[in-house]
Design a protein around this motif. Structure first.
Motif, PDB file in Angstrom:
ATOM      1  N   ARG A  54     -56.487   8.715 -37.262  1.00 18.90           N
ATOM      2  CA  ARG A  54     -55.338   9.234 -36.512  1.00 18.90           C
ATOM      3  C   ARG A  54     -55.774  10.300 -35.497  1.00 18.90           C
ATOM      4  NH1 ARG A  54     -50.350   8.487 -39.461  1.00 18.90           N
ATOM      5  NH2 ARG A  54     -50.060   6.217 -39.349  1.00 18.90           N
ATOM      6  N   ASN A  97     -50.954   7.123 -32.842  1.00 21.03           N
ATOM      7  CA  ASN A  97     -49.931   6.075 -32.926  1.00 21.03           C
ATOM      8  C   ASN A  97     -50.390   4.832 -33.678  1.00 21.03           C
ATOM      9  OD1 ASN A  97     -47.912   7.450 -31.377  1.00 21.03           O
ATOM     10  ND2 ASN A  97     -49.086   6.993 -29.523  1.00 21.03           N
ATOM     11  N   HIS A 109     -41.116  -1.061 -36.787  1.00 17.82           N
ATOM     12  CA  HIS A 109     -40.600   0.295 -36.986  1.00 17.82           C
ATOM     13  C   HIS A 109     -41.126   1.233 -35.896  1.00 17.82           C
ATOM     14  CE1 HIS A 109     -39.217   3.856 -39.168  1.00 17.82           C
ATOM     15  NE2 HIS A 109     -40.435   4.385 -38.985  1.00 17.82           N
ATOM     16  N   ARG A 110     -42.401   1.110 -35.569  1.00 19.70           N
ATOM     17  CA  ARG A 110     -42.959   1.963 -34.517  1.00 19.70           C
ATOM     18  C   ARG A 110     -42.312   1.665 -33.164  1.00 19.70           C
ATOM     19  NH1 ARG A 110     -49.204   1.495 -32.739  1.00 19.70           N
ATOM     20  NH2 ARG A 110     -48.284  -0.274 -31.619  1.00 19.70           N
ATOM     21  N   THR A 122     -38.752   3.298 -33.439  1.00 22.88           N
ATOM     22  CA  THR A 122     -38.612   4.741 -33.689  1.00 22.88           C
ATOM     23  C   THR A 122     -39.723   5.594 -33.086  1.00 22.88           C
ATOM     24  OG1 THR A 122     -39.887   4.762 -35.756  1.00 22.88           O
ATOM     25  CG2 THR A 122     -37.538   4.181 -35.903  1.00 22.88           C
ATOM     26  N   GLY A 123     -40.842   4.962 -32.740  1.00 17.14           N
ATOM     27  CA  GLY A 123     -41.988   5.719 -32.250  1.00 17.14           C
ATOM     28  C   GLY A 123     -42.863   6.272 -33.351  1.00 17.14           C
ATOM     29  N   GLU A 124     -42.486   6.051 -34.618  1.00 18.39           N
ATOM     30  CA  GLU A 124     -43.252   6.589 -35.743  1.00 18.39           C
ATOM     31  C   GLU A 124     -44.308   5.601 -36.211  1.00 18.39           C
ATOM     32  OE1 GLU A 124     -42.638   8.156 -40.352  1.00 18.39           O
ATOM     33  OE2 GLU A 124     -41.079   6.959 -39.376  1.00 18.39           O
ATOM     34  N   ALA A 125     -45.553   6.049 -36.283  1.00 18.45           N
ATOM     35  CA  ALA A 125     -46.638   5.240 -36.833  1.00 18.45           C
ATOM     36  C   ALA A 125     -46.744   5.513 -38.326  1.00 18.45           C
ATOM     37  CB  ALA A 125     -47.954   5.576 -36.146  1.00 18.45           C
ATOM     38  N   THR A 126     -46.675   4.486 -39.123  1.00 20.18           N
ATOM     39  CA  THR A 126     -46.680   4.641 -40.577  1.00 20.18           C
ATOM     40  C   THR A 126     -48.007   4.172 -41.173  1.00 20.18           C
ATOM     41  OG1 THR A 126     -45.845   2.429 -41.036  1.00 20.18           O
ATOM     42  CG2 THR A 126     -44.213   4.149 -40.615  1.00 20.18           C
ATOM     43  N   THR A 127     -48.184   4.445 -42.443  1.00 21.70           N
ATOM     44  CA  THR A 127     -49.243   3.811 -43.221  1.00 21.70           C
ATOM     45  C   THR A 127     -48.652   2.599 -43.931  1.00 21.70           C
ATOM     46  OG1 THR A 127     -48.793   5.205 -45.138  1.00 21.70           O
ATOM     47  CG2 THR A 127     -50.478   5.980 -43.590  1.00 21.70           C
TER      48      THR A 127
END
Length: 404
Positions: A117, A122, A193-194, A197-202
């Motif tokens: 990261r 992202n 989802h990214r 929302t713009g959120e990068a997840t695991t």
């Protein structure tokens, strides 16, 4: 072909089947998958010479092809600063980082979530493990034979209660491939989802979690009844029209007519015993269930009196649910498999033709045609060139053993 993953880049630091097979599916669907391999030996799967009782033919390694089709290969020494720097530069260009390295190894190689990261905030960071990312065995490796099959309850569920030995999985990479489907779905959900929302997840998937979900209904029933799930004893039947029967020529027919009373009459007609439909022992659903073993014995005797081909004709118009129990060659040649493109022909790097099962999800009613797996380090110059390294820089890396 609708390439739903076109424009997505996946950076893979993984080997064997479970995790690589996930990115192979994404490659089938259009993703650019860069596979980082060990600088000397490559993916350990390349050296696998046998699976179970079957030797792998030397002219085409179909097990490796299954889990690595459509990728690009770059062999790096990840323990060197220069090799790690290349991984970091590739991570900066990627949408997904995918690994099956254990936590301690990730830390040693400096490819942890924080490490990757730091190069790309992202990026979707994906881990495939044996027993899960947390807990006392997080750093213990596993194979699908152990974590998916034996540990999840699947093996005992597939073994008769009176059997002397627990059954093994039905084929190589069985749990690996199911787990790979799970990872691929998780990655696509994380990307969606990214996007929203713009959120990068695991994303975390383990062989144990995939096994427990595959056994999910049995697990739920066990937890409710406080009884472990176990295969029934040999010869057990809960319904005379559920289960398999052997034919005269040693083949098997399988039935799954849950409404036995509804289909008993047509079944009697199909076997040439219409009088059994009105026999008091079997005249309605209750009577049939009360005398299910007698009904099963009659069916077994009748099915054993004729060859499979004759039963195919006799059962052609039977309205209940049934099928021929097929081996893998028959399944691949099944008319439905052919009509829907479920098995595809391709050639390996040496031009040797072979077949693979296609990705099981189709988009816009199109079968996906997998591309071959890469040769070891096949795309080194191409990938490094995309990072801006010229011929002399690549040659220097090769001379120093950082790139194969």
């Amino acid at each position: 072909m609708t390439a739903v993953m076109q424009g997505v880049r996946v950076l893979e630091v993984a080997e064997h089947t479970f995790v690589p097979a996930a990115s192979a599916l994404l490659a089938d669907w259009g993703a650019d998958v860069i596979k980082i391999e060990h600088v000397e030996r490559g993916d350990a799967m390349r050296g696998l010479a046998a699976s179970g009782t079957v030797d792998i033919p030397s002219d085409v390694h179909v097990l490796f092809e299954h889990s690595n089709r459509g990728k690009r290969s770059l062999a790096l020494d990840l323990t060197s600063p220069e090799g790690l720097d290349i991984v970091y530069k590739l991570a900066a260009t990627a949408d997904v980082f995918l690994t099956n390295k254990l936590p301690l190894v990730r830390t040693k190689l400096k490819v942890t979530l924080d490490d990757i990261r730091a190069q790309n905030p992202n990026i979707i960071y994906v881990r495939g493990t044996g027993q899960g990312e947390r807990g006392p065995e997080a750093d213990r490796g596993a194979y699908d034979y152990l974590a998916f099959w034996m540990r999840s309850g699947a093996a005992l569920g597939a073994t008769a209660a009176d059997a002397a030995v627990v059954n093994g999985p039905p084929g190589p990479g069985f749990g690996d491939s199911i787990g790979a489907l799970t990872i691929a779905g998780g990655i696509m959900g994380a990307l969606f989802h990214r996007e929203r929302t713009g959120e990068a997840t695991t994303v975390d998937v383990s062989l144990l979690s995939a096994g427990l979900y595959t056994m999910g209904q049995a697990v739920a029933l066990s937890m409710l009844t406080k009884k472990p799930w176990q295969g029934p004893p040999s010869g057990h039947r809960s319904n005379p029209l559920v289960g398999s029967y052997q034919t005269k020529d040693g083949r098997s027919l399988a039935f799954s007519c849950l409404q036995a009373g509804l289909y008993w009459g047509p079944a009697c007609a199909a076997i040439g015993r219409p009088e059994l439909a009105t026999d008091p022992r079997f005249a309605d659903h209750g009577a049939l269930m009360a005398n299910k073993m007698e009904a099963s014995e009659i069916l077994a005797a009748e099915f054993a009196s004729r060859d499979l081909d004759e039963w195919k004709e006799r059962l052609a118009d039977f309205p209940g649910q049934w099928t021929v129990v097929q081996h893998t060659l028959e399944a691949a040649a099944d008319a439905q498999s052919i009509a829907n493109g479920y098995v595809q022909e391709l050639e390996n790097a040496a031009g040797v033709p072979f077949h693979l099962s296609a990705a099981p999800v189709q988009f816009n009613e199109e079968a996906h045609h997998p591309r071959r797996a890469p040769d070891f380090n096949e795309h080194a110059e191409e990938i490094l060139g995309e990072l801006g390294l010229d011929f002399d820089a690549v040659l220097d890396l090769k001379v120093r053993g950082i790139v194969a």
